[in-house]
Motif scaffolding. Structure first.
Motif, PDB file in Angstrom:
ATOM      1  N   ILE A   6      15.876  35.477   9.845  1.00  0.00           N
ATOM      2  CA  ILE A   6      16.004  36.669   8.901  1.00  0.00           C
ATOM      3  C   ILE A   6      16.681  37.896   9.833  1.00  0.00           C
ATOM      4  CG2 ILE A   6      15.042  38.480   7.484  1.00  0.00           C
ATOM      5  CD1 ILE A   6      12.655  36.437   7.143  1.00  0.00           C
ATOM      6  N   SER A  15      17.704  41.707   9.938  1.00  0.00           N
ATOM      7  CA  SER A  15      17.372  43.010   9.366  1.00  0.00           C
ATOM      8  C   SER A  15      17.383  43.982  10.278  1.00  0.00           C
ATOM      9  CB  SER A  15      16.142  42.946   8.516  1.00  0.00           C
ATOM     10  OG  SER A  15      15.835  44.346   8.022  1.00  0.00           O
ATOM     11  N   TRP A  63      10.867  43.791   8.122  1.00  0.00           N
ATOM     12  CA  TRP A  63      11.840  43.296   7.299  1.00  0.00           C
ATOM     13  C   TRP A  63      11.413  43.281   5.689  1.00  0.00           C
ATOM     14  CZ3 TRP A  63      10.819  38.900   4.513  1.00  0.00           C
ATOM     15  CH2 TRP A  63       9.712  38.103   5.065  1.00  0.00           C
ATOM     16  N   ARG A  64      10.146  43.201   5.459  1.00  0.00           N
ATOM     17  CA  ARG A  64       9.561  43.044   4.132  1.00  0.00           C
ATOM     18  C   ARG A  64       9.827  44.416   3.502  1.00  0.00           C
ATOM     19  NH1 ARG A  64       3.686  41.651   5.801  1.00  0.00           N
ATOM     20  NH2 ARG A  64       4.188  43.543   6.769  1.00  0.00           N
ATOM     21  N   TYR A  90      14.065  44.316   0.957  1.00  0.00           N
ATOM     22  CA  TYR A  90      14.939  43.269   1.061  1.00  0.00           C
ATOM     23  C   TYR A  90      16.270  43.226   1.021  1.00  0.00           C
ATOM     24  CZ  TYR A  90      10.661  40.496   0.659  1.00  0.00           C
ATOM     25  OH  TYR A  90       9.275  39.684   1.119  1.00  0.00           O
ATOM     26  N   ILE A 115      18.321  43.246   4.242  1.00  0.00           N
ATOM     27  CA  ILE A 115      18.330  41.865   4.989  1.00  0.00           C
ATOM     28  C   ILE A 115      19.787  41.360   4.979  1.00  0.00           C
ATOM     29  CG2 ILE A 115      17.862  39.574   4.930  1.00  0.00           C
ATOM     30  CD1 ILE A 115      15.105  40.276   3.917  1.00  0.00           C
ATOM     31  N   TYR A 173      19.955  35.289   5.679  1.00  0.00           N
ATOM     32  CA  TYR A 173      19.144  34.063   5.888  1.00  0.00           C
ATOM     33  C   TYR A 173      19.827  32.982   6.518  1.00  0.00           C
ATOM     34  CZ  TYR A 173      16.287  36.818   2.534  1.00  0.00           C
ATOM     35  OH  TYR A 173      15.761  37.908   1.754  1.00  0.00           O
ATOM     36  N   TRP A 229      11.180  32.742  -2.774  1.00  0.00           N
ATOM     37  CA  TRP A 229      12.483  33.345  -2.798  1.00  0.00           C
ATOM     38  C   TRP A 229      13.282  32.888  -1.449  1.00  0.00           C
ATOM     39  CZ3 TRP A 229       9.473  34.997   1.317  1.00  0.00           C
ATOM     40  CH2 TRP A 229      10.342  35.797   2.269  1.00  0.00           C
ATOM     41  N   GLU A 287      17.078  31.191  -1.545  1.00  0.00           N
ATOM     42  CA  GLU A 287      18.148  31.932  -0.810  1.00  0.00           C
ATOM     43  C   GLU A 287      18.778  30.710   0.149  1.00  0.00           C
ATOM     44  OE1 GLU A 287      19.657  34.569  -0.319  1.00  0.00           O
ATOM     45  OE2 GLU A 287      18.354  36.117  -1.478  1.00  0.00           O
TER      46      GLU A 287
END
Length: 313
Positions: free
Chosen positions: A226, A228, A233-234, A237, A240, A243, A294, A298
């Motif tokens: 990830i 970011s 990072w949460r 989103y 970001i 991925y 999620w 992705e």
């Protein structure tokens, strides 16, 4: 009455929908319900003796034979609110659901629990996670849990840059709005006497190139990098950048499996930071009830299929 059933204990949840879709394609009987559905649409009668647990669990559309449940998949179930009862009666009734219906499910013999609620609870304590990860050989950033101001300041000063992490993600409200406490960089000068109120977790900040979320289902490992700009990072989103499916470093998959075995877990979601200098994967934590739906969307990773494999094994 259905036999060889997979019980899916959840509310409205798109991640659970993915697993149920996989089970339906395999024609595996599924009974879906939430603990909060009691007493509106769930009825339970459990007998103990021979067989050890017998009886049935009935929803509005299906009924499962408790003596022949194949597996139980817990996906963040919720308790009923009992708003029609007095506060004391509501508290009593919630506890009876948790230890009654929840206790019956946890006691079902011969079926796989993903994850068993008692084992999951034990695995949620961050100090236990840190100790196990260190013992197994993961690269764990220097960490302290303390409510002593002098010790906290000394640790932060020694690390140069440190972060604060909550030991548990408590429900937190400001007015009617839910709030979350994110991982934050802290300096020694920010700490004050209020720290003595409760233990706090401080950790050396990793100079990271990216984060990695690793979802382990049984012995199947899915790693997603990830990218970011945020420390956590949460928090957003939308920031970001990408991925990327990646392979774990040599030997890490075995450590992940040993970690799950240590806590008796069937799956877990691990978080790592990749060191910007030498590429070390620094351990952050393992969420035994972590989110992955999620990420599967992705990346196209077959995580739901791995869960179905686990539940019907």
């Amino acid at each position: 009455m259905l036999r060889d059933t997979v019980l899916v204990v959840t509310g409205e949840d798109t991640t659970a929908d993915l697993v149920i879709g996989e089970l339906n394609e395999r024609r595996v009987p599924v009974v879906r319900f939430d603990l909060a559905d009691l007493p509106r649409s769930v009825a339970l009668t459990a007998h103990f003796g021979r067989p050890p647990v017998g009886g049935s669990l009935r929803t509005g559309s299906r009924e499962a034979d408790l003596s022949a449940v194949r597996a139980v998949y817990y996906r963040r179930p919720s308790l009923p609110r009992f708003e029609e009862l007095s506060p004391q009666d509501a508290l009593f009734s919630k506890d009876q659901v948790r230890f009654g219906l929840g206790g019956v499910l946890a006691a079902l013999p011969g079926c796989r629990q993903v994850n068993h609620p008692r084992r999951q609870m034990a695995a949620e304590y961050k100090p236990a996670q840190l100790a196990a990860a260190s013992e197994l050989g993961f690269a764990v950033p220097p960490t302290v849990v303390t409510n002593r101001l002098d010790d906290a300041r000394q640790f932060v000063e020694e690390q140069g840059v440190a972060v604060y992490k909550p030991l548990w993600s408590s429900d937190y409200q400001e007015g009617e709005e839910a709030r979350t406490i994110w991982v934050r960089a802290v300096s020694a000068s920010e700490l004050d006497e209020s720290l003595a109120t409760t233990p706090h977790l401080f950790q050396a900040r990793v100079d990271k190139a990216a984060d990695v979320r690793v979802t382990v289902v049984g012995r199947t490992v899915f790693c997603v990098r990830i990218d970011s700009p945020l420390t956590d990072w949460r928090e957003n989103y939308d920031l970001i950048q990408r991925y990327s499916v990646v392979e774990p470093p040599v030997g890490l998959a075995d450590l992940l499996t040993k970690y799950l075995e240590r806590f008796g877990l069937a799956y877990g979601c691990f978080d790592f930071g990749i060191d910007a200098l030498d590429g070390t994967w620094w351990w952050y934590e393992c969420n035994p009830a972590g989110e992955w739906g999620w990420m599967a969307s992705e990346t196209g990773l077959p995580i739901a299929s791995a869960f179905a494999d686990l539940l019907v094994a």
